[in-house]
Design an enzyme around this catalytic site. Sequence first.
Site, PDB file in Angstrom:
ATOM      1  N   ARG A 171       0.807  -1.226   0.000  1.00 23.81           N
ATOM      2  CA  ARG A 171       0.000   0.000   0.000  1.00 23.81           C
ATOM      3  C   ARG A 171       0.834   1.267   0.000  1.00 23.81           C
ATOM      4  NH1 ARG A 171      -1.012  -3.782   3.271  1.00 23.81           N
ATOM      5  NH2 ARG A 171      -2.981  -4.924   3.327  1.00 23.81           N
ATOM      6  N   LYS A 213     -15.198  -0.167  -2.495  1.00 24.67           N
ATOM      7  CA  LYS A 213     -15.416  -0.264  -1.057  1.00 24.67           C
ATOM      8  C   LYS A 213     -14.732   0.872  -0.299  1.00 24.67           C
ATOM      9  CE  LYS A 213     -14.608  -1.486   3.272  1.00 24.67           C
ATOM     10  NZ  LYS A 213     -13.569  -0.956   4.152  1.00 24.67           N
ATOM     11  N   PRO A 230     -20.756   1.113   2.122  1.00 21.01           N
ATOM     12  CA  PRO A 230     -19.566   0.281   1.879  1.00 21.01           C
ATOM     13  C   PRO A 230     -19.854  -1.191   2.157  1.00 21.01           C
ATOM     14  CG  PRO A 230     -19.136   2.059   3.473  1.00 21.01           C
ATOM     15  CD  PRO A 230     -20.608   1.967   3.298  1.00 21.01           C
ATOM     16  N   ASP A 232     -17.901  -4.588   2.744  1.00 23.50           N
ATOM     17  CA  ASP A 232     -16.649  -5.314   2.982  1.00 23.50           C
ATOM     18  C   ASP A 232     -16.980  -6.772   3.250  1.00 23.50           C
ATOM     19  OD1 ASP A 232     -17.889  -5.006   5.467  1.00 23.50           O
ATOM     20  OD2 ASP A 232     -15.989  -5.284   6.497  1.00 23.50           O
TER      21      ASP A 232
END
Length: 275
Positions: A171, A213, A230, A232
Amino acid sequence: MRIRNKNFDIKQIAESGQCFRMDPISENKHSLIAFDRYIELEQVEEDLIDISCSKTDYEFIWKDYFDLDFDYGSIVGKLNSDSDEFLKAASSFGRGIRILRQDPFETLISFIISQNKNIPSIKVCIERICETYGNRMKDNKSGRDYYTFPTPIVLAEAKKEDLRALKLGYRDEYIIGAARAVAVGDIDLNALKICSHDEAVKALKSIKGIGDKVANCISLFGLHHIEAFPIDVWMKRVLSEYYQDKFDPEKYSGYAGIVQQYMFYYIRHIHGVSN
DNA sequence: TGCCAGGAAGCCG
DNA sequence: CGGCTTCATGGC
């Protein structure tokens, strides 16, 4: 500063997965770092909370942060008079949850980190970023040291090798790219607050590392578009196990994000997760 | 040790 | 478009 509100539970908010810098410090007491400030919140009674801040800071900062002008009780009441048994139980259980009005940039970076991680791990990563790129501060009242969340410019200038040492995994380059997009003005987060949720999601997804998301989480928790929804792994579980994948967020048009938080918090409780 | 976590990008058909 | 694989890292 003492606040009385029937739908304001610090522990529930801290465990609701929308913020990552609110931590328990003792029974009924949590610390919070936000907007370069540190406060402590104590749940004195079910509907009574003490915030370690001045009346001025409450009026100009924390009342807005905790969305205290919005009547969450009306939402809970509406869901409780509905025929949806899961939502009835979920909203009743999580009736102290509120959607915070967090700093958009901090929310943006935090939810890029969140992908494919559990909440304790997300918190560790965020603290490491703050310790490395934020400012060291001291809260005089508690005597505690803390670190602010870094600005877009500071993070945009971070070196990939340095971020790598913070163990953010793959990331790290997403974070630098997103910080640069904000720093140079390719993304105007304040403008995204004013525009529609759909437009905000579309703009956010133009950043590498932000999918549907994460964009919805940023829209809901950082831009306060409470119609965001969202989905998940936990929400997928809810929608498949309790709704046979036939749940329609449009039924709760305009506040689906609040409904989503009740679902998320409740399903995790059912599965015995408490962090 | 393999599997999972508030997923997304890249590739293939 | 939908499905599959890969991407770091830590906890269990």
